[in-house]
Write a protein that holds these residues in place. Sequence first.
Motif, PDB file in Angstrom:
ATOM      1  N   VAL A  59      46.136  24.968 112.195  1.00 34.43           N
ATOM      2  CA  VAL A  59      47.430  24.472 112.689  1.00 34.43           C
ATOM      3  C   VAL A  59      48.255  23.930 111.501  1.00 34.43           C
ATOM      4  CG1 VAL A  59      48.539  22.738 114.165  1.00 34.43           C
ATOM      5  CG2 VAL A  59      46.555  23.989 115.001  1.00 34.43           C
ATOM      6  N   ALA A  60      47.606  23.150 110.629  1.00 34.26           N
ATOM      7  CA  ALA A  60      48.310  22.576 109.468  1.00 34.26           C
ATOM      8  C   ALA A  60      48.801  23.687 108.532  1.00 34.26           C
ATOM      9  CB  ALA A  60      47.388  21.608 108.724  1.00 34.26           C
ATOM     10  N   SER A  61      47.988  24.736 108.371  1.00 39.33           N
ATOM     11  CA  SER A  61      48.380  25.854 107.491  1.00 39.33           C
ATOM     12  C   SER A  61      49.584  26.607 108.060  1.00 39.33           C
ATOM     13  CB  SER A  61      47.208  26.823 107.305  1.00 39.33           C
ATOM     14  OG  SER A  61      46.143  26.161 106.692  1.00 39.33           O
ATOM     15  N   VAL A  62      49.564  26.837 109.380  1.00 41.14           N
ATOM     16  CA  VAL A  62      50.704  27.515 110.027  1.00 41.14           C
ATOM     17  C   VAL A  62      51.959  26.661 109.859  1.00 41.14           C
ATOM     18  CG1 VAL A  62      51.655  28.252 112.257  1.00 41.14           C
ATOM     19  CG2 VAL A  62      49.305  28.835 111.665  1.00 41.14           C
ATOM     20  N   PHE A  63      51.795  25.332 110.077  1.00 41.41           N
ATOM     21  CA  PHE A  63      52.925  24.405 109.931  1.00 41.41           C
ATOM     22  C   PHE A  63      53.453  24.435 108.491  1.00 41.41           C
ATOM     23  CE2 PHE A  63      55.041  20.250 109.733  1.00 41.41           C
ATOM     24  CZ  PHE A  63      55.767  20.318 110.912  1.00 41.41           C
ATOM     25  N   TYR A  64      52.526  24.509 107.531  1.00 41.27           N
ATOM     26  CA  TYR A  64      52.947  24.572 106.122  1.00 41.27           C
ATOM     27  C   TYR A  64      53.733  25.863 105.857  1.00 41.27           C
ATOM     28  CZ  TYR A  64      53.048  24.885 101.118  1.00 41.27           C
ATOM     29  OH  TYR A  64      53.497  25.016  99.821  1.00 41.27           O
ATOM     30  N   LEU A  65      53.247  26.973 106.416  1.00 39.27           N
ATOM     31  CA  LEU A  65      53.928  28.259 106.195  1.00 39.27           C
ATOM     32  C   LEU A  65      55.340  28.246 106.778  1.00 39.27           C
ATOM     33  CD1 LEU A  65      51.028  30.787 106.889  1.00 39.27           C
ATOM     34  CD2 LEU A  65      52.109  30.300 104.692  1.00 39.27           C
ATOM     35  N   ILE A  66      55.534  27.490 107.874  1.00 39.43           N
ATOM     36  CA  ILE A  66      56.858  27.430 108.510  1.00 39.43           C
ATOM     37  C   ILE A  66      57.761  26.428 107.799  1.00 39.43           C
ATOM     38  CG2 ILE A  66      58.083  26.900 110.673  1.00 39.43           C
ATOM     39  CD1 ILE A  66      55.466  27.774 112.138  1.00 39.43           C
ATOM     40  N   ARG A  67      57.223  25.218 107.544  1.00 37.95           N
ATOM     41  CA  ARG A  67      58.063  24.123 107.055  1.00 37.95           C
ATOM     42  C   ARG A  67      57.889  23.744 105.583  1.00 37.95           C
ATOM     43  NH1 ARG A  67      59.644  20.700 111.513  1.00 37.95           N
ATOM     44  NH2 ARG A  67      60.517  22.198 112.994  1.00 37.95           N
ATOM     45  N   ARG A  68      56.840  24.262 104.942  1.00 41.83           N
ATOM     46  CA  ARG A  68      56.501  23.884 103.557  1.00 41.83           C
ATOM     47  C   ARG A  68      56.327  22.356 103.424  1.00 41.83           C
ATOM     48  NH1 ARG A  68      56.113  28.641 103.562  1.00 41.83           N
ATOM     49  NH2 ARG A  68      56.788  30.125 101.983  1.00 41.83           N
ATOM     50  N   SER A  69      55.687  21.774 104.416  1.00 42.16           N
ATOM     51  CA  SER A  69      55.477  20.325 104.426  1.00 42.16           C
ATOM     52  C   SER A  69      54.260  19.947 103.570  1.00 42.16           C
ATOM     53  CB  SER A  69      55.266  19.867 105.876  1.00 42.16           C
ATOM     54  OG  SER A  69      54.467  18.732 105.926  1.00 42.16           O
ATOM     55  N   GLN A 136      51.989  28.719  93.562  1.00 41.09           N
ATOM     56  CA  GLN A 136      51.895  29.392  94.864  1.00 41.09           C
ATOM     57  C   GLN A 136      50.563  29.103  95.574  1.00 41.09           C
ATOM     58  OE1 GLN A 136      54.433  31.637  96.197  1.00 41.09           O
ATOM     59  NE2 GLN A 136      55.501  30.424  94.670  1.00 41.09           N
ATOM     60  N   THR A 137      49.708  28.297  94.941  1.00 42.86           N
ATOM     61  CA  THR A 137      48.371  28.049  95.511  1.00 42.86           C
ATOM     62  C   THR A 137      48.399  27.562  96.961  1.00 42.86           C
ATOM     63  OG1 THR A 137      47.534  27.600  93.316  1.00 42.86           O
ATOM     64  CG2 THR A 137      46.164  26.859  95.133  1.00 42.86           C
ATOM     65  N   PRO A 138      49.219  26.550  97.301  1.00 45.88           N
ATOM     66  CA  PRO A 138      49.214  26.103  98.712  1.00 45.88           C
ATOM     67  C   PRO A 138      49.597  27.219  99.680  1.00 45.88           C
ATOM     68  CG  PRO A 138      50.353  24.517  97.329  1.00 45.88           C
ATOM     69  CD  PRO A 138      50.108  25.721  96.484  1.00 45.88           C
ATOM     70  N   LEU A 139      50.524  28.092  99.243  1.00 42.58           N
ATOM     71  CA  LEU A 139      50.965  29.204 100.092  1.00 42.58           C
ATOM     72  C   LEU A 139      49.828  30.211 100.299  1.00 42.58           C
ATOM     73  CD1 LEU A 139      53.513  30.504 101.468  1.00 42.58           C
ATOM     74  CD2 LEU A 139      53.790  31.782  99.357  1.00 42.58           C
ATOM     75  N   LEU A 140      49.178  30.586  99.169  1.00 41.02           N
ATOM     76  CA  LEU A 140      48.060  31.537  99.249  1.00 41.02           C
ATOM     77  C   LEU A 140      46.925  30.960 100.086  1.00 41.02           C
ATOM     78  CD1 LEU A 140      47.938  32.660  95.493  1.00 41.02           C
ATOM     79  CD2 LEU A 140      48.688  34.037  97.431  1.00 41.02           C
ATOM     80  N   ALA A 141      46.660  29.664  99.878  1.00 42.41           N
ATOM     81  CA  ALA A 141      45.582  28.999 100.626  1.00 42.41           C
ATOM     82  C   ALA A 141      45.898  28.978 102.120  1.00 42.41           C
ATOM     83  CB  ALA A 141      45.374  27.587 100.097  1.00 42.41           C
ATOM     84  N   ALA A 142      47.164  28.732 102.454  1.00 42.61           N
ATOM     85  CA  ALA A 142      47.558  28.690 103.871  1.00 42.61           C
ATOM     86  C   ALA A 142      47.362  30.060 104.524  1.00 42.61           C
ATOM     87  CB  ALA A 142      49.007  28.236 103.989  1.00 42.61           C
TER      88      ALA A 142
END
Lengths: 227, 43
Positions: A59-69, A136-142
């Motif tokens: 859920v947190a990863s999806v939220f990050y992909l949408i909002r970059r929080s 880009q690590t957080p994005l790839l990880a998400a």
Amino acid sequence: MKRGFTLLAIATALLLSFALYAALVIAPTEQTMGNVQRIFYYHVPSAWVAFELFLINFVASVFYLIRRSTKADILALVSAEVGVVFCTVVLITGPIWARPVWGIWWTWDLRLTLTLVLWLIYVSYLVLRRFSTSSQTPLLAAVLAVFGALDVPLVYFSIWFFRTQHPAPVIGGGGSLDPRMGWVLLYNWIAFMCLAWLVCWTRYRLEVAQRAVHESEAMQSLMEGAR
Amino acid sequence: MNANHYLYAAYIATWAIHGTYLYILARKAARVRKDIERLKRSG
């Protein structure tokens, strides 16, 4: 905040102590397996807590992909890390239980193999986060986390849809469980959930502090470079 | 091995895993605290 943390820590310690007592003393001895069946009270709740943490990571990863929080990114990292700890407990206690009951430590059964794959996916996720220096690590990880989470329902439902060495689920799977065993299982699940919450809280604060330190160090280097 | 030994082994292994992780967290926290102190001193 600090008071809430202390209260949770005390409640967790009390719950874990009572849950241990309940697992070893209150729960009745299972007729065919004997005392070794009591591993169930640590093995099953650990698996449930690991699944819950991987769900939070998803859920947190999806939220990050949408909002970059940033908060969602930290929550994803923390839940994956603590989830791997609980999944490790599952993978260690499972073979210790299997040896006296099945006569083998491990078998390449669907449930067991998928659980090992799940553990490997989240270990890869943590390795990526630890050693990649790319921005880009957080994005790839998400993205990895979203695909990795697909294994969670596969692990859970593998014993519903396929014949495996692993026993059928005790709750909702048609199996019968002594009500006293059910209560002890519930205590242990709540106790381990509190432990997971406490550890995630600590790890979250630590990650926030660590990122603040790195930012300050980067700022300091920039200031020194500008002089 | 006695079946009870497997039970003890599983419970000890569980707490050893959680204990090791908490120890790693404590060491990491000590390192971050040290870094914060160093940053405060250097202004």
